[in-house]
Enzyme design. Structure first.
Site, PDB file in Angstrom:
ATOM      1  N   CYS A  71       0.814  -1.243  -0.056  1.00 40.13           N
ATOM      2  CA  CYS A  71       0.071  -0.041   0.090  1.00 40.13           C
ATOM      3  C   CYS A  71       0.801   1.102  -0.038  1.00 40.13           C
ATOM      4  CB  CYS A  71      -0.959   0.031   1.294  1.00 40.13           C
ATOM      5  SG  CYS A  71      -1.833   1.572   1.544  1.00 40.13           S
ATOM      6  N   CYS A 185      -1.010   3.495  -6.171  1.00 29.31           N
ATOM      7  CA  CYS A 185      -1.944   2.947  -5.297  1.00 29.31           C
ATOM      8  C   CYS A 185      -2.171   1.415  -5.694  1.00 29.31           C
ATOM      9  CB  CYS A 185      -3.176   3.826  -5.260  1.00 29.31           C
ATOM     10  SG  CYS A 185      -4.655   2.860  -4.525  1.00 29.31           S
TER      11      CYS A 185
HETATM   12  N1  DGL Z   1      -4.108   0.441  -1.597  1.00 27.37           N
HETATM   13  C1  DGL Z   1      -3.813   1.738  -0.932  1.00 27.37           C
HETATM   14  C2  DGL Z   1      -2.413   2.382  -1.832  1.00 27.37           C
HETATM   15  O1  DGL Z   1      -1.620   1.756  -2.296  1.00 27.37           O
HETATM   16  C3  DGL Z   1      -4.875   2.848  -1.053  1.00 27.37           C
HETATM   17  C4  DGL Z   1      -6.166   2.627  -0.724  1.00 27.37           C
HETATM   18  C5  DGL Z   1      -6.587   3.726   0.436  1.00 27.37           C
HETATM   19  O2  DGL Z   1      -6.910   4.996   0.271  1.00 27.37           O
HETATM   20  O3  DGL Z   1      -6.867   2.943   1.452  1.00 27.37           O
HETATM   21  O4  DGL Z   1      -2.301   3.623  -1.502  1.00 27.37           O
END
Ligand code: DGL
Length: 257
Positions: A71, A185
């Site tokens: 993430c 993301c």
């Molecule tokens: N999957 C997360 C990232 O890579 C973001 C999603 C969220 O806002 O929780 O930034």
């Protein structure tokens, strides 16, 4: 030999997929902190505190040999804290700005990310350190992570809504057009085909998942003996609803009780 792959929701599955291909002998525990999704809107101090609580609990229960923070929004905040706290390799996911700066021909690169990631000092320092000769546009998307979630869970997709989130990525500076969009993301790669169709001209959509998996593999010796273990998933909001269970089943993940 357990590896934890962590995200705020299902986005980290895009990294898990690659990690399993490259490290088939390890057992993976996929963790989605969906009780706190989306991370993109959180205030920094509160989010760090929240994540440390979740990780303390996970480390106590699973004794992993590695954590992969799949993430960007989390990684741009939490990596130094985790490295100080736990004595195992911590692999992060940070915007692939260095690679984009190396690959661009037009010198116009966009970074598509959550509002949290585009605001981070970490992201700004990646630009000044590695991309000072390139024109980098940061595009903070309020809704794309949730749109990707909905698409993966229900198949529903609204191309106009996606277009609204990505249209600022495309810049034309006197004929020099954006040629790379960094997917900063982990939810966004799920939408790549749709975004490709919506783009006003072709660009490379840079997904760092495989590079992250390769880096993770380079940090671990192959496990000595392989036991036949089942990869599992757990979500902080509790037992997942039917559509999420179906998705996890498609990834061959059993839900931890
Ligand atoms: N999957 C997360 C990232 O890579 C973001 C999603 C969220 O806002 O929780 O930034």
């Amino acid at each position: 030999m357990t590896i934890i792959v962590f995200d705020s929701g299902i986005g980290g599955l895009t990294v898990l997929r690659e990690a399993r291909v490259l490290m088939p002998d390890h057992r993976f525990v996929y963790v989605g902190d969906d009780a706190a999704f989306p991370y993109g809107d959180w205030e920094e101090g509160a989010l760090i505190e929240r994540m440390l609580g979740v990780f303390d609990d996970l480390l106590a229960r699973y004794s992993p040999v590695m954590i992969i923070v799949a993430c960007n929004t989390a990684s741009t905040l939490i990596l130094p804290h985790l490295r100080e706290r736990y004595d195992i390799p911590i692999v992060g996911t940070v915007p692939a700005i260095k690679l984009a700066a190396e690959l661009t021909s037009s010198g116009q690169v966009s970074v598509l990310a959550t509002p949290g990631t585009v605001q981070r000092d970490y992201t700004r320092s990646l630009i000044s350190e590695f991309a000072s000769r390139v024109n980098v546009r940061l595009v903070g998307s309020e809704n794309l992570a949730a749109i990707a979630d909905r698409f993966m869970l229900t198949g529903q997709v609204d191309p106009d809504a996606i277009n609204d989130e990505i249209k600022d990525c495309f810049q034309d500076n006197l004929g020099a057009r954006t040629d790379i969009v960094v997917l900063a993301c982990t939810h966004y790669p799920f939408l790549t085909n749709i975004m490709r169709r919506l783009a006003p001209w072709p660009v490379d959509w840079l997904n760092p998942a495989e590079a992250i998996a390769r880096h993770a593999r380079s940090l671990l010796p192959p496990p000595g003996s392989v036991t036949n273990v089942q990869d599992v998933a757990e979500f902080t909001a509790g037992v997942p609803k039917a559509e999420l269970l179906r998705l996890l089943g498609g990834f061959g993940l059993q839900v931890a009780k």
